[in-house]
Design an enzyme around this catalytic site. Structure first.
Site, PDB file in Angstrom:
ATOM      1  N   ASP A  50       0.827  -1.208   0.000  1.00  0.00           N
ATOM      2  CA  ASP A  50       0.000   0.000   0.000  1.00  0.00           C
ATOM      3  C   ASP A  50       0.861   1.258   0.000  1.00  0.00           C
ATOM      4  OD1 ASP A  50      -2.549  -0.739  -0.368  1.00  0.00           O
ATOM      5  OD2 ASP A  50      -3.208  -0.537   1.712  1.00  0.00           O
ATOM      6  N   ASP A  77       1.723 -10.853   8.498  1.00  0.00           N
ATOM      7  CA  ASP A  77       2.114  -9.458   8.633  1.00  0.00           C
ATOM      8  C   ASP A  77       3.550  -9.355   8.144  1.00  0.00           C
ATOM      9  OD1 ASP A  77      -0.222  -8.480   9.504  1.00  0.00           O
ATOM     10  OD2 ASP A  77       0.315  -8.352  11.632  1.00  0.00           O
ATOM     11  N   ASP A  87       6.233  -8.390   9.137  1.00  0.00           N
ATOM     12  CA  ASP A  87       7.396  -8.675   9.984  1.00  0.00           C
ATOM     13  C   ASP A  87       7.346 -10.083  10.547  1.00  0.00           C
ATOM     14  OD1 ASP A  87       5.121  -7.670  11.459  1.00  0.00           O
ATOM     15  OD2 ASP A  87       6.387  -7.942  13.223  1.00  0.00           O
ATOM     16  N   ASP A 117     -10.006  -8.734  11.503  1.00  0.00           N
ATOM     17  CA  ASP A 117      -9.720 -10.158  11.636  1.00  0.00           C
ATOM     18  C   ASP A 117     -10.778 -10.904  12.449  1.00  0.00           C
ATOM     19  OD1 ASP A 117      -8.862  -8.711  13.798  1.00  0.00           O
ATOM     20  OD2 ASP A 117      -6.734  -9.112  13.478  1.00  0.00           O
TER      21      ASP A 117
END
Lengths: 862, 251
Positions: A308, A355, A357, A452
């Site tokens: 994004d 995610d 990371d 979520d």
């Protein structure tokens, strides 16, 4: 003569590195070790046994660098080791006795166990254990009708126990009996004793609440009544959360891995989404490379970075490592919108989300996908979010990996408990979703900021199942600062409150009661802001305003409230002790309370408000600082509490005699609050975080190959994506800036990674890796972060919860908070406090310590 | 008595060094160990510090000694080694079996409280010795290095040698030596071998390239005595422990 020459040689060798005095000490200790433990380098090579090293027995003495008080340390420690059993020895003894006990239990002989207990107690306890084992063993009530009858009878009995009015003495006697029962079964193994403790806790707490509702509101004084009702509401909330929490976690499912079909041509195709917005490439890089290294047929594994941020360097990187790169025109609905956009473009049967990371381990897919073959209605498999860096609590309180962290309770126990009720929910990352059901609910939910959990709720409403596999299969970075952490929690709290309003799990179709309870508890939990603030302020009502908010004699309050607290603590310690130590929740929740108070309240009334904020990760904190922006509400609460305590002490001395007990009770309460608030202050003291990449501490044999192709056995003590810390066993054959190869084992292969020595101390070096290409980097990740067993047994220090020592810890942390505050307010105090601390430190360092608890060498890498 | 034959799949695989250091590693685990050299190059002894000019050994002018005491030497930690002995000419090929039979008898007379473990450095070219060992040894370790030539050597081994060395009670393992995990070719060949060979046929620990090993020989020591921290020592120790389990002599 030969011996003297040898000694002379050794002396010269040591003298090259150290002063005369240090050398003398060093050699003295070396000979001491050899004579005392009868072990030289050769024996230590043969036996990896730490007990052959002097350092094991004298963990607080650094024999390489002697200090002045060392003789005292050694002498005290030696006496202590001779006279007392160490904790390890006691633990060994205990487990031995436990083993004896089980074997005896098998023979069902009540007479030969527990040497210390008296005969009747022995008899009763063993009878009890037999009873519990029998309960577990078989269906003990064969008929359904009988079961219902017994349940109704028991419920009536419980209702009677809850509502029976009693005077203080009878109440005290009954609760002493309950307490004795709880303490008695506390150490018995199995879930049935735990259920008994939970039941006792529910009874006692409900009895307390019943008494509070029916007998303790002073309707004659409107002001007192108003405050009293406020407190009562907060207490009712706490009771509700307590009971719902018990239901949620009482029987964790502990799901195992399901096998995949042996024929890998049946395995489905999988899209891996790695959404990113503003995280640096250095953070995302390892995740992407590790994702490409996952074990899965290459033609059915497609990885996409969903950027994004639309950054050109990301695009170039994706091309370099050969993964998909997806951008979109706008950034509507943040992460959820990003995922939904990709969902339209790709076509895999399953969607895995990491995610940016969260570095996946190579076995992630092979260990999770199997369940989809077992259960065709399964739509989601979630795995824990595991963090290899310290969260702000762990870092600022220096308890990383030594206490269960904040997330441990949720991922270790609550999700597993949810799974029992088919209610484990999606947590946004480290999960795999089936495309069909996901498209059926319209993709990832966008109505709330916790997309979520809401997506999972929608899936459950359509009758799909979810699964939770409690094995850490990916690891990422914890939030980097307290303010970022709080920001993240605010988002969760707001999102959960939004779902509670927009799509309330207690209403609507498709959910079973277990799911409704689990979801409701997850959402209600985040409304704790107001009640917690009320508890922090409540004692002030009496101490400052002289309002009797609990309208009852102090003795009665003590008789009802203390057992309620003790039972809740005992039951929670039993049920959750491995995942959260007693009293830590108080501190975690207190820190958050003020911040989630407003957003949850707003979201409850205007659920459509609020935007998504991205959690900052991978940053550094240059130096220690105190986050005043975060802690000002707590400073006000502390100020008020101190004033209250002042008044309390005043009235203790000069006030009316008949209020003494009430004042004392309130003073205890406020002191406890002050300690907890001090803990909140201590957390706000941000400890510095210099390294850009986090080091994972391990203890793994590797080897080092020097430029001259000499191979040395060594031990990897920590690693990061760019460097590592390595300890040699015997001698250090290197110089700074040397080029070496670090040889790591993964599976059956070995791989040597080129690296450069950047620092050295003692037998330890720090290296920086110099990967020639991305294939080498992938191999490195496979050998480290992405190893199938990378995070197994990560919590090496699985300490059992001991409520009293937990309390001591929390009190210590509270004190530390005030000490920090004192230094901030009056800097001249710093040297005085420093002196006190140093003095205390010296005193503590002289006292004996448990063998084998020595601090590891600090790592030196970049 | 348990015989472990250490044999190269091709020349220069490091057989002698491995026999010497494994014997030493086994001795360090407190087993009675003999290191026996059947190679005429007579170099096993050099790992244990015997002067290169010393001619003593099992064979003297083509004949086997009558008493092992004439040929046996002991190291500081109690390992016994039997050098081949300096010989002027190759012994008579026709009588090798007779000689080996005699040697076996001498070894059997050796008294020891525990099971005696004999590591034998086997020459590459002698098929008679190989045949004899096939019927007498317990374990045969075939040493190879991850190099391109390993591939044709393995083909030959599996087609020609393998059927000849099958015998009840004899077990075979391949041992990878001189692996260079920092070099792509070495790594790839090692991976390839692991994938193509029966996994039960490979010794689970392999030996990494380590300059300590030739340097130790240059100073006439075992690598353990030369540099205690060398990676090779970890590997020799691991293989010794693994052998202990295979031989069922775990202490």
């Amino acid at each position: 003569m030969r011996w003297f020459m040898q000694l002379g040689e050794q002396w010269r060798e040591v003298r090259r590195k150290q002063s005369r005095l240090s050398s003398a000490f060093y050699l003295f200790w070396l000979y001491f070790e050899v004579t005392l433990l009868n072990s030289g380098a050769s024996e230590q090579f043969d036996h990896a046994d730490q007990r052959l090293r002097l350092n094991y027995w004298f963990p607080h003495v650094n024999f390489q660098r002697p200090r002045w008080l060392d003789p005292i340390r050694v002498a005290l420690q030696a006496v202590w080791l001779l006279l007392f059993k160490t904790q390890q020895e006691r633990a060994d003894g205990l487990s031995q006795r436990a083993a004896e006990r089980t074997s005896i239990l098998q023979r069902l002989n009540p007479w030969h166990h527990r040497k210390l207990a008296s005969k009747p107690v022995k008899f009763a306890t063993s009878g009890f254990e037999r009873f519990f084992l029998a309960l577990l063993g078989r269906e003990w009530i064969p008929s359904q009708t009988l079961r219902i009858l017994i349940t109704v009878g028991a419920a009536l009995l419980v209702a009677l126990v809850i509502s029976l009015p009693m005077d203080a003495t009878d109440q005290g006697l009954m609760l002493l009996f309950f307490w004795a029962l709880a303490l008695w079964v506390r150490n018995l193994q199995g879930r049935i004793p735990m259920l008994l403790m939970v039941l006792l806790s529910v009874i006692v707490s409900t009895r307390y609440l019943f008494w509070r509702v029916t007998q303790t509101i002073n309707w004659d004084v409107p002001f007192d009544a108003a405050l009293g009702i406020l407190l009562l509401v907060a207490e009712s909330y706490a009771w509700l959360i307590l009971v719902l929490g018990y239901i949620q976690t009482v029987w964790p499912l502990e799901r195992r891995v399901a096998q995949l079909p042996a024929d890998s041509s049946l395995w489905p195709s999988i899209d891996v989404y790695i959404p990113s917005y503003n995280e640096p490439l250095s953070v995302v890089r390892s995740t992407v490379v590790a994702a490409t290294a996952m074990d899965w047929p290459k033609d059915r594994l497609n990885i996409y970075v969903l950027d994004d941020g639309k950054r050109p360097d990301f695009k170039a990187f994706c091309e370099e490592v050969g993964v998909g790169y997806i951008v979109r025109a706008d950034n509507s609905h943040a992460k959820a919108g990003n995922l939904n956009h990709a969902l339209k473009i790709t076509s895999g049967d399953y969607i895995t989300i990491f995610d940016c990371d969260h570095i996946p381990s190579r076995g992630f897919l092979q260990l999770t996908v199997g369940w989809f073959f077992q259960d065709p209605k399964l739509a989601l498999v979630q795995t824990p979010h595991h963090f290899f860096s310290a969260d702000p609590f762990e870092r600022n309180l220096s308890v990383f990996r030594s206490r269960p962290n904040e997330g441990e309770l949720f991922y270790g126990l609550i999700q597993d408990g949810n799974d029992m009720w088919n209610a484990s929910f999606f947590c946004g990352s480290c999960a795999i979703l089936k495309r069909g059901p996901l498209e059926e609910v319209g993709g990832i939910a966008v109505e709330t900021v916790t997309e979520d959990a809401h997506t999972a709720l929608k899936l459950h409403r359509l009758g799909y199942n979810s699964a939770y596999l409690n094995i850490p299969l990916a690891a990422g970075l914890a939030t980097e600062s307290l303010s970022a952490h709080i920001g993240q929690r605010i988002r969760w709290a707001r999102g959960m409150a939004q779902i509670f309003r927009l799509d309330n799990p207690l209403r609507g179709k498709g959910l079973n009661w277990g799911q409704r309870i689990c979801y409701a508890n997850a959402m209600l939990y985040f409304l704790n802001g107001i009640p917690r603030t009320i508890f922090l302020l409540a004692p002030l009502a009496f101490l400052l305003l002289h309002s009797y908010i609990v309208f009852a004699p102090a003795v009665m309050i003590a008789m009802y409230a203390i057992p309620h607290l003790i039972h809740a603590n005992l039951a929670n310690s039993r049920a959750q002790g491995n995942y959260r130590h007693s009293f830590w929740a108080e501190m975690y929740e207190t820190v958050l309370a003020w911040y989630i108070l407003r957003p949850t309240t707003v979201a409850l009334f205007a659920p459509k408000h609020g935007k998504f904020n991205v959690t900052a990760k991978g940053g550094t904190i240059e130096k220690d600082y105190f986050d005043l922006n975060i802690s000002w509400p707590y400073l006000i609460l502390i100020g008020l509490s101190f004033i209250g305590a002042g008044f309390g002490i005043y009235s203790l001395i000069y006030g009316p005699r008949d209020e003494l007990v009430t004042v004392t009770l309130n003073l205890f309460w406020i002191t406890y609050n002050l300690f907890i608030l001090g803990g909140a202050l201590a957390v706000a003291e941000e400890a510095k975080q210099i390294r850009a990449s986090h080091r994972i501490r391990v203890d793994r044999p590797i080897s080092i190959m020097t430029a001259s192709e000499h191979s040395y056995a060594a031990e990897l003590i920590d690693f990061a994506s760019s460097g590592a810390g390595i300890r040699f066993y015997d001698e250090l054959p290197l110089a700074p800036d040397d080029s070496i190869h670090v040889v790591m084992h993964h599976g059956t292969t070995r791989h040597g990674f080129p690296a450069r020595v950047v620092s050295m101390r003692g037998l330890t070096i720090g290296v920086r890796f110099e990967f020639p290409d991305s294939a080498a980097e992938r191999a490195f990740l496979r050998a480290t972060f992405a190893r199938a067993d990378a995070w197994v047994g990560w919590r090496f220090n699985e300490t059992k919860d001991q409520p009293l020592s937990s309390l001591r810890e929390i009190l210590g942390i509270g004190l530390r908070g005030y000490q920090n505050l004192a230094v901030r307010l009056a800097p001249p105090l710093a040297p005085v406090l420093g002196l006190i601390n140093r003095g205390w430190g010296v005193i503590m360092s002289v006292l004996p310590q448990a063998p084998g608890t020595g601090e590891e060498d600090e790592s030196l890498g970049v | 008595m348990k015989l472990i034959a250490v044999k190269g799949l091709f020349g220069g695989a490091g057989t002698t060094t491995i026999a010497a250091n494994l014997a030493n590693a086994m001795r360090r685990r407190k087993h009675p160990v003999i290191a026996l050299d059947l190679c005429a190059t007579n170099s096993l002894r050099l790992h244990f510090g015997m002067p290169i000019g010393d001619p003593r050994g099992l064979f003297r002018s083509g004949r086997l000694v009558d008493d092992l005491r004439e040929a046996a030497f002991e190291t500081d930690n109690g390992l016994i080694y039997l050098p081949h002995g300096e010989i002027d000419e190759q012994p008579d090929r026709t009588d090798i079996e007779g000689i080996l039979g005699g040697l076996y008898e001498l070894l059997q007379r050796f008294e020891s409280p525990q099971e005696l473990i004999v590591f034998i450095d086997v020459p590459n070219s002698e098929s008679t010795i190989l045949n004899w060992l096939t019927t007498h040894a317990e374990i045969m370790l075939h040493v190879l290095t991850p190099e391109p030539r390993a591939y044709p050597a393995l083909r030959y081994f599996s087609r020609i040698t393998w059927p000849q060395i099958q015998h009840q009670g004899l077990r075979h393992w391949l041992l990878l030596n001189q692996c260079a995990p920092h070099l792509e070719l070495s790594r790839d060949i090692a991976d390839l071998l692991r994938r193509e060979l029966d996994p039960h046929l490979l010794v689970p620990t392999f030996i990494q390239r380590d300059q300590h090993i030739p340097e130790a020989l240059a100073t006439q020591q075992t690598t353990f005595d030369f540099t205690i921290g060398a990676q090779a020592n970890v590997e020799f120790a691991a293989i010794a422990e693994w052998l202990e389990e295979r031989l069922e002599v775990k202490q």
